[in-house]
Design a protein around this motif. Structure first.
Motif, PDB file in Angstrom:
ATOM      1  N   GLU A 143     -51.565 -40.116  -3.392  1.00 20.67           N
ATOM      2  CA  GLU A 143     -51.963 -38.770  -3.810  1.00 20.67           C
ATOM      3  C   GLU A 143     -51.702 -37.714  -2.729  1.00 20.67           C
ATOM      4  OE1 GLU A 143     -56.207 -37.464  -4.748  1.00 20.67           O
ATOM      5  OE2 GLU A 143     -55.508 -38.312  -6.651  1.00 20.67           O
ATOM      6  N   GLY A 144     -50.828 -36.778  -3.034  1.00 20.41           N
ATOM      7  CA  GLY A 144     -50.540 -35.685  -2.096  1.00 20.41           C
ATOM      8  C   GLY A 144     -49.364 -35.954  -1.182  1.00 20.41           C
ATOM      9  N   ILE A 145     -48.630 -37.069  -1.417  1.00 17.93           N
ATOM     10  CA  ILE A 145     -47.525 -37.415  -0.506  1.00 17.93           C
ATOM     11  C   ILE A 145     -46.397 -36.388  -0.585  1.00 17.93           C
ATOM     12  CG2 ILE A 145     -46.200 -38.905  -2.102  1.00 17.93           C
ATOM     13  CD1 ILE A 145     -46.053 -40.837   0.470  1.00 17.93           C
ATOM     14  N   ASP A 146     -46.272 -35.685  -1.743  1.00 17.98           N
ATOM     15  CA  ASP A 146     -45.226 -34.655  -1.889  1.00 17.98           C
ATOM     16  C   ASP A 146     -45.731 -33.279  -1.470  1.00 17.98           C
ATOM     17  OD1 ASP A 146     -47.051 -34.536  -3.886  1.00 17.98           O
ATOM     18  OD2 ASP A 146     -45.606 -34.361  -5.546  1.00 17.98           O
ATOM     19  N   GLN A 147     -46.914 -33.245  -0.848  1.00 16.28           N
ATOM     20  CA  GLN A 147     -47.481 -31.962  -0.411  1.00 16.28           C
ATOM     21  C   GLN A 147     -47.677 -31.933   1.104  1.00 16.28           C
ATOM     22  OE1 GLN A 147     -51.067 -31.361  -2.715  1.00 16.28           O
ATOM     23  NE2 GLN A 147     -50.034 -31.928  -4.604  1.00 16.28           N
ATOM     24  N   ASP A 148     -46.727 -32.562   1.815  1.00 15.57           N
ATOM     25  CA  ASP A 148     -46.749 -32.588   3.284  1.00 15.57           C
ATOM     26  C   ASP A 148     -48.078 -33.155   3.832  1.00 15.57           C
ATOM     27  OD1 ASP A 148     -45.603 -32.148   5.818  1.00 15.57           O
ATOM     28  OD2 ASP A 148     -46.806 -30.341   6.069  1.00 15.57           O
ATOM     29  N   ALA A 149     -48.647 -34.126   3.096  1.00 20.37           N
ATOM     30  CA  ALA A 149     -49.932 -34.688   3.523  1.00 20.37           C
ATOM     31  C   ALA A 149     -49.763 -35.589   4.747  1.00 20.37           C
ATOM     32  CB  ALA A 149     -50.560 -35.474   2.385  1.00 20.37           C
ATOM     33  N   VAL A 150     -48.576 -36.203   4.878  1.00 21.31           N
ATOM     34  CA  VAL A 150     -48.341 -37.136   5.996  1.00 21.31           C
ATOM     35  C   VAL A 150     -46.944 -36.897   6.579  1.00 21.31           C
ATOM     36  CG1 VAL A 150     -49.875 -38.987   5.196  1.00 21.31           C
ATOM     37  CG2 VAL A 150     -47.548 -38.885   4.335  1.00 21.31           C
ATOM     38  N   ASP A 151     -46.745 -37.440   7.777  1.00 22.84           N
ATOM     39  CA  ASP A 151     -45.431 -37.334   8.421  1.00 22.84           C
ATOM     40  C   ASP A 151     -44.465 -38.339   7.813  1.00 22.84           C
ATOM     41  OD1 ASP A 151     -46.213 -35.344  10.139  1.00 22.84           O
ATOM     42  OD2 ASP A 151     -46.908 -36.743  11.680  1.00 22.84           O
ATOM     43  N   ARG A 373     -52.498 -30.628   3.209  1.00 23.57           N
ATOM     44  CA  ARG A 373     -52.209 -30.255   1.815  1.00 23.57           C
ATOM     45  C   ARG A 373     -52.593 -28.801   1.564  1.00 23.57           C
ATOM     46  NH1 ARG A 373     -54.593 -34.665  -2.279  1.00 23.57           N
ATOM     47  NH2 ARG A 373     -53.534 -33.323  -3.794  1.00 23.57           N
ATOM     48  N   SER A 374     -53.695 -28.370   2.183  1.00 26.22           N
ATOM     49  CA  SER A 374     -54.147 -26.984   2.006  1.00 26.22           C
ATOM     50  C   SER A 374     -53.139 -26.023   2.624  1.00 26.22           C
ATOM     51  CB  SER A 374     -55.523 -26.785   2.651  1.00 26.22           C
ATOM     52  OG  SER A 374     -56.463 -27.648   2.057  1.00 26.22           O
ATOM     53  N   ARG A 375     -52.642 -26.346   3.818  1.00 26.94           N
ATOM     54  CA  ARG A 375     -51.642 -25.470   4.473  1.00 26.94           C
ATOM     55  C   ARG A 375     -50.350 -25.433   3.656  1.00 26.94           C
ATOM     56  NH1 ARG A 375     -52.987 -28.380   9.300  1.00 26.94           N
ATOM     57  NH2 ARG A 375     -54.773 -27.403  10.316  1.00 26.94           N
ATOM     58  N   ALA A 380     -46.972 -22.217  -0.085  1.00 25.74           N
ATOM     59  CA  ALA A 380     -46.380 -22.045  -1.417  1.00 25.74           C
ATOM     60  C   ALA A 380     -46.933 -20.793  -2.096  1.00 25.74           C
ATOM     61  CB  ALA A 380     -46.675 -23.280  -2.268  1.00 25.74           C
ATOM     62  N   ILE A 381     -48.248 -20.530  -1.913  1.00 23.39           N
ATOM     63  CA  ILE A 381     -48.866 -19.336  -2.513  1.00 23.39           C
ATOM     64  C   ILE A 381     -48.270 -18.076  -1.899  1.00 23.39           C
ATOM     65  CG2 ILE A 381     -51.037 -18.017  -2.609  1.00 23.39           C
ATOM     66  CD1 ILE A 381     -52.492 -20.716  -2.976  1.00 23.39           C
ATOM     67  N   GLU A 382     -48.153 -18.090  -0.554  1.00 20.33           N
ATOM     68  CA  GLU A 382     -47.629 -16.897   0.128  1.00 20.33           C
ATOM     69  C   GLU A 382     -46.196 -16.597  -0.307  1.00 20.33           C
ATOM     70  OE1 GLU A 382     -48.420 -17.971   4.161  1.00 20.33           O
ATOM     71  OE2 GLU A 382     -50.436 -17.102   4.135  1.00 20.33           O
ATOM     72  N   ARG A 383     -45.405 -17.639  -0.478  1.00 20.28           N
ATOM     73  CA  ARG A 383     -44.024 -17.463  -0.947  1.00 20.28           C
ATOM     74  C   ARG A 383     -44.008 -16.878  -2.376  1.00 20.28           C
ATOM     75  NH1 ARG A 383     -38.768 -19.797  -0.330  1.00 20.28           N
ATOM     76  NH2 ARG A 383     -37.773 -20.145  -2.356  1.00 20.28           N
ATOM     77  N   ARG A 384     -44.904 -17.414  -3.251  1.00 23.35           N
ATOM     78  CA  ARG A 384     -44.956 -16.937  -4.634  1.00 23.35           C
ATOM     79  C   ARG A 384     -45.464 -15.500  -4.703  1.00 23.35           C
ATOM     80  NH1 ARG A 384     -42.497 -17.071  -9.335  1.00 23.35           N
ATOM     81  NH2 ARG A 384     -43.896 -16.742 -11.096  1.00 23.35           N
ATOM     82  N   LEU A 385     -46.449 -15.169  -3.841  1.00 23.43           N
ATOM     83  CA  LEU A 385     -46.973 -13.797  -3.824  1.00 23.43           C
ATOM     84  C   LEU A 385     -45.884 -12.809  -3.413  1.00 23.43           C
ATOM     85  CD1 LEU A 385     -50.540 -14.268  -2.262  1.00 23.43           C
ATOM     86  CD2 LEU A 385     -50.011 -13.632  -4.612  1.00 23.43           C
ATOM     87  N   GLU A 386     -45.082 -13.221  -2.456  1.00 24.18           N
ATOM     88  CA  GLU A 386     -43.977 -12.367  -2.003  1.00 24.18           C
ATOM     89  C   GLU A 386     -42.984 -12.133  -3.156  1.00 24.18           C
ATOM     90  OE1 GLU A 386     -40.420 -12.541   1.331  1.00 24.18           O
ATOM     91  OE2 GLU A 386     -42.229 -13.753   1.674  1.00 24.18           O
ATOM     92  N   ILE A 387     -42.678 -13.214  -3.882  1.00 20.85           N
ATOM     93  CA  ILE A 387     -41.744 -13.118  -5.024  1.00 20.85           C
ATOM     94  C   ILE A 387     -42.343 -12.222  -6.112  1.00 20.85           C
ATOM     95  CG2 ILE A 387     -40.698 -14.443  -6.920  1.00 20.85           C
ATOM     96  CD1 ILE A 387     -40.392 -16.762  -4.869  1.00 20.85           C
ATOM     97  N   LEU A 388     -43.653 -12.417  -6.386  1.00 16.82           N
ATOM     98  CA  LEU A 388     -44.310 -11.614  -7.427  1.00 16.82           C
ATOM     99  C   LEU A 388     -44.299 -10.126  -7.056  1.00 16.82           C
ATOM    100  CD1 LEU A 388     -47.352 -13.891  -8.398  1.00 16.82           C
ATOM    101  CD2 LEU A 388     -45.366 -13.375  -9.809  1.00 16.82           C
ATOM    102  N   GLY A 389     -44.470  -9.874  -5.750  1.00 17.25           N
ATOM    103  CA  GLY A 389     -44.398  -8.480  -5.289  1.00 17.25           C
ATOM    104  C   GLY A 389     -43.037  -7.871  -5.605  1.00 17.25           C
ATOM    105  N   GLY A 390     -41.988  -8.662  -5.402  1.00 18.54           N
ATOM    106  CA  GLY A 390     -40.619  -8.210  -5.729  1.00 18.54           C
ATOM    107  C   GLY A 390     -40.443  -7.977  -7.224  1.00 18.54           C
TER     108      GLY A 390
END
Length: 750
Positions: A143-151, A373-375, A380-390
């Protein structure tokens, strides 16, 4: 002869002499480290060894989830050895099979379809026939392996990447256990109950300095997939969890099945963990044939899906508990599972950890996974917010945006310049499909923007607060606890706890030996043997030339024979351990460590309820209980302290209330038995005083019945209490000359 053994030196051979000791040390150390780190020891965070981690990761990459179709194991094994694990296909398949066996894994990580072996030790079918997919437990570990949870790190050929450790939302190390042998160290961890582990982890979140005792209240001991009964006490279990080393005694679960009319049989429904049922039954059958289990008549395996081993007793009068205790001692129906919690701490340092350390490190890992996972989500949120602003700018100036795209040769710089956009915003606008234009509504953009902004604030607050992080970890563990609660079939506790029944050791010892009558024969020169049956006529016995009978007495194979020597030592031999009656037997000195200057004084069947009077030639003696005379080693047990030339001379059964003693000087003394102390070892007290010579004979009797002796012709004589008056005195006096008619041998006879 003068030739050099060194190869001719070429200009470009680059041969360098190396110190053999240094080279061996360096290379063996490299091998040892490789075995410890990359093969045999599990990681404390996810409880997996590299091969298991790679199997699960390969299944994840292939998309084989719990809710997808099964795939051939051959495909999985091929992917594992091709991409991640360059070792033999059989070793990888064996590891995969073990992950699917519900009698090996408490919470299987692989859901197998086909023949994956059984508890009898039969192998799984070849991997071209079997199929597999993940279980919910494996999905939790990922769970969370695709969300940069581990190295991740590069695979062996650097073509791919593999996780260094799994996110591990399930307490896998303790829940499924692990065992492995590395170089110079090993690990052995039994499986535990996931519900209990989650409770212990939640306690540690609330109270990080919880004691081992508090944790053991919640995790009372292992929970084996095959059930069974743990018979260790709480103190030893607590100590094992505190030090990370110890062991658990596991017994089979059994019930008495009543067949009516007083007939019964024992049914074994659960056997100890990692014991092969077929081998166990073979062992019981071998002991049965060897007549080591006299209480057992037959053993049958009536198992189908469940375990059902039937033990038939010899007769209905057999005590079931004693019969089972004898089986527990001789077979794997009782087994010891070692505990050695030697694991890789933080994936790097092998060390033996307590249950507190293991759960604490797992919780730290879960918190780190949550932060990562939170970071990842935050980025991802910050990237999407930037796109939404555009998108919002594009919506508000749609005609101008379309004009720039249609007319400008390089629309991207123009958009950036015209609306002060970032590179990402301009790229996103240019990459929009025309069909998306109809969806480009201000309300929808603002709704998504506000939702993401609120989520971003939540994550920022989470990352800023330790308390919120631990609350989140606790709620995740609470979810796992619900999924594997004791109310579920998979989660219910299978292994129970009980105290071993208090049974008589002597009774169990007898239960292991076929009871048969024997006659114990000892020769003058110290050769001992046991003839079958009770033989009354000893005249027919054969001996070596120059040897003759010393004594013979009846016994049974279940008896213990006590042998007393002139040096005051006692040796114990089992009736079943004596050499057979064929031939002349064996020298006693081979069977026990007897001094050369000592001889056998007497031998008799041990009776723990009886007491004897032991006396030396010089006239010293004391009373000793036979229960104190048993010697458990070849060296024997010293009970009478005698120094040469004195030696132990007589062993007489204690009965009645008086002692009659005769010296070699033909003086008789009668005194109360109560005047002789009872001891466990010593020189004893003076029984009769002599000027010269020593003791000739002793007899214990009841004064009211009088003193009886017999002469060489076999005639009996009795002196009444009144007639014995002149010989009655205190212990240690000289006594008076024997009455008329007393045998010349100076013995009471009979």
């Amino acid at each position: 002869m003068g030739q050099s053994l060194l190869p001719p030196s070429g200009g470009d051979d680059h041969i360098e002499p190396v110190d053999l000791k240094a080279a061996l040390e360096e290379r063996y150390l490299a091998y040892a480290l490789s075995t410890i780190m990359h093969r045999a020891l599990p990681d404390v965070r996810d409880g997996l060894k590299p091969v298991h981690r790679r199997i699960i990761h390969a299944m994840s990459e292939m998309g084989i989830r719990p809710n997808t179709a099964f795939k051939k194991c051959a495909r999985i094994v091929g992917d594992v050895i091709g991409k991640f694990h360059p070792h033999g296909d059989q070793s990888v398949y064996d590891a995969l099979v073990r992950l699917a066996q519900d009698f090996s894994q408490r919470y299987p990580l692989v859901d197998g379809q086909g023949n994956f072996g059984n508890i009898d030790g039969d192998n799984a079918a070849a991997y071209r026939y079997t199929e597999a997919r993940m279980t919910e437990v494996a999905a939790l570990l990922l769970e969370g392996i695709d969300q940069d949870a581990v190295d991740f790190r590069a695979t062996y050929n650097e073509e791919d990447e593999e996780p260094v450790v799994m996110p591990g939302a399930f307490p896998n190390l303790l829940a499924n256990g692990s065992s492995g042998i590395a170089v110079g160290m090993a690990t052995s961890i039994p499986p535990h109950n996931a519900h209990e582990l989650c409770d212990a982890a939640l306690l540690l979140i609330r109270k990080p300095d919880a004691t081992i005792e508090e944790l053991v209240e919640l995790v009372p001991g292992p929970d084996f997939p095959t059930g069974g009964i743990i018979i260790d006490n709480k103190a030893s279990i607590t100590e094992a969890y505190r030090t990370g080393r110890g062991g658990f005694r596991v017994r089979a679960k059994w019930v008495v099945e009543d067949l009516g009319r007083g007939v019964w049989q024992i049914i074994i429904t659960e056997i100890p963990y990692q014991v092969q049922k077929s081998r166990l039954i073979e062992k019981i059958a071998e002991l049965l044939i060897a007549r080591k289990l006299p209480l057992l008549e037959d053993v049958r395996d009536e198992s189908a899906e469940d375990v059902r081993v039937v033990l038939v007793p010899k007769s209905r009068s057999v005590d079931p508990t004693i019969m089972m205790e004898s089986l527990f001692r001789l077979t794997d129906l009782e087994n010891r599972f070692p505990l050695n919690m030697n694991v890789l701490s933080m994936g790097r340092v092998p060390r033996v950890m307590s249950i507190f350390d293991i759960l604490t490190e797992w919780l730290q890992h879960r918190r780190e996974v949550l932060q990562r996972r939170s970071r990842f989500r935050l980025a991802a949120i910050e990237r999407r917010l930037e796109i939404l602003g555009g998108y919002l700018i594009a919506y508000l100036n749609l005609d101008e945006v379309i004009r720039i795209i249609r007319e400008e040769d390089e629309p991207k710089p123009s958009l950036i310049k015209r609306f002060t956009l970032t590179d990402l915003q301009a790229e996103s606008i240019l990459n929009m499909r025309l069909r998306s234009l109809r969806k480009l509504e201000e309300f929808e953009i603002r709704t998504e923007f506000n939702g993401l902004t609120a989520e971003k604030a939540e994550i920022d607050a989470l990352l800023a607060s330790d308390e919120k992080q631990w609350d989140t970890v606790a709620s995740e563990i609470g979810e796992v606890k619900k999924k594997f609660a004791k109310a579920t079939e998979l989660g219910r506790r299978r292994t129970v706890f009980a105290d071993a029944p208090d049974t008589d050791d002597a009774a169990i010892h007898q239960a292991m030996i076929e009871k048969e009558p024997i006659t114990v024969v000892l020769s003058q020169k110290g050769w001992i043997r046991a003839l079958k049956g009770h033989i009354s006529d000893t005249a027919t016995l054969q001996f070596k030339e120059g040897d003759a009978l010393k004594f013979a007495f009846p016994a049974s194979t279940t008896d213990r024979i006590l042998i007393v020597t002139t040096g005051g030592k006692v040796y114990t031999l089992g009736g079943d351990k004596l050499p057979g009656g064929r031939g002349h037997g064996e020298p006693l000195r081979i069977m026990v460590d007897m001094e050369n200057d000592q001889d056998v004084l007497t031998a008799f069947v041990h009776n723990p309820a009886r007491k004897v009077l032991i006396a030396s030639a010089a006239g010293n003696g004391f009373v000793i209980s036979e229960s104190e005379m048993v010697a458990n080693t070849r060296k024997g047990k010293q009970i009478m302290n005698v120094a040469m030339p004195d030696e132990a001379k007589m062993v007489v059964t204690v009965k009645g209330d008086q002692v009659a003693i005769i010296g070699e000087n033909r003086k008789l003394l009668v005194f109360p038995l109560a005047q002789i102390p009872e001891m466990t070892r010593g020189k004893g007290v003076r029984l009769q005083r002599y000027k010269d010579g020593g003791v000739s004979d002793i007899r214990c009797f009841t004064l009211a019945d009088g003193l009886t002796w017999s002469d060489s012709a076999g005639r009996s004589f009795t002196k009444t209490a009144a007639e014995l008056t002149e010989w009655i005195a205190d212990r240690g006096t000289a006594g008076r000359v024997v009455p008329k008619g007393f045998p010349r041998s100076g013995k009471f006879g009979g």
